[in-house]
Design a protein around this motif. Structure first.
Motif: not given
Length: 291
Positions: A162-170
């Motif tokens: 399963a995949a998810l995305t999250v903010s990198s902080g960049v």
């Protein structure tokens, strides 16, 4: 112990592969369970929603950085808090490399703490879990970072993912890159992406405070600038002048030159390059299998 907030947004969007967890066959001769239990989505939700904190210390490689500090010096101790996904995303950015060399060797302690926490919070007696986080300013960029928590699955295992995305902080460069592609081509896309990367690695206000701070934090910030300038081919930065804005501009210009050459070789058009900009995102893939 000084607490600092994580540089990543704890809000994540869970994106199950293909709308559901994808089961992957791995290796000939593997025998599938006639009624396999799919744990990947469950583990991904744990990564996305569970919150925790990690304690660590900045610990530069003295031979590489030339900074004589003690690991247990109070000014070098840190605490980071957030979701498991956000902590892992921060570790991926902190592990960024250029041509195989780490930009931030002092962050090794954070990487170990974050991946160890995720490893301990996922999986269990009935399921094994591996979590990988990857940050790329654009697909295939010569500067990128990734970390893994958990073991590698056996070659003959059936693996669910399963995949998810999250903010990198960049800062996100996607919108600026698309606009720049129309007006300035590859050069504009490269500048938009490099500006975002440098602002993320060296936030001007925070960096200025670090450079003016007490030892050994000021020395670490200066060494970090010098190391990055060398890896970006920017020459010796004027960190002695404590001018973070000017130094950032020099770093971004040098990185933009490298990105432009790579983008031209990698993509057929500036628009295609801009569509692949992803400075603001980290992709996390969770894989599970039965022991």
């Amino acid at each position: 112990m000084r607490a600092i907030s994580t540089v990543v947004d704890a809000t994540v969007a869970l994106l199950l592969i293909g709308g559901a967890v994808a089961t992957l066959t791995a290796g000939p001769g593997a025998v599938a369970d006639p009624s396999p239990r799919d744990h990947a989505d469950e583990q991904a939700r744990i990564v996305a929603t569970s919150t925790a904190g990690v304690d660590y210390a900045l610990a530069p490689d003295r031979s590489a950085e030339g900074v004589v500090v003690e690991v247990d010096d109070a000014p070098l101790r840190r605490t980071a808090r957030g979701t498991l996904a956000s902590l892992l995303a921060r570790a991926a950015v902190a592990n960024a490399t250029v041509e195989g060399e780490r930009l931030l060797p002092a962050r090794r302690g954070y990487e170990r703490a974050a991946t160890g926490l995720v490893r301990n919070r996922t999986g269990g007696p009935s399921v094994r879990t591996a979590v990988r986080a990857t940050w790329e300013p654009y697909r295939g960029a010569p500067l990128s970072g990734s970390v893994r928590a958990g073991p590698r699955p056996p070659a003959d295992a059936y693996v669910a993912a399963a995949a998810l995305t999250v903010s990198s902080g960049v800062p996100a460069a996607e919108a600026d890159a698309r606009r720049a592609a129309e007006s300035d081509g590859f050069d504009g896309v490269a500048r938009a992406v490099s500006d975002a990367v440098v602002r993320g690695l060296f936030p001007p206000d925070e960096t200025r405070l670090a450079l003016r701070g007490d030892a050994p934090v000021d020395a670490l910030a200066a060494r970090r600038y010098r190391r990055t300038a060398r890896l970006f081919g920017a020459g010796e930065p004027g960190v002695g002048e404590r001018n973070a804005t000017e130094t950032n501009a020099r770093l971004a210009a040098s990185l933009a030159d490298r990105f432009e050459r790579d983008l031209r070789a990698r993509y057929g058009s500036p628009d295609a390059a801009a569509r692949n900009a992803s400075t603001g995102r980290v992709r996390i893939v969770v894989r599970t299998w039965s022991p």
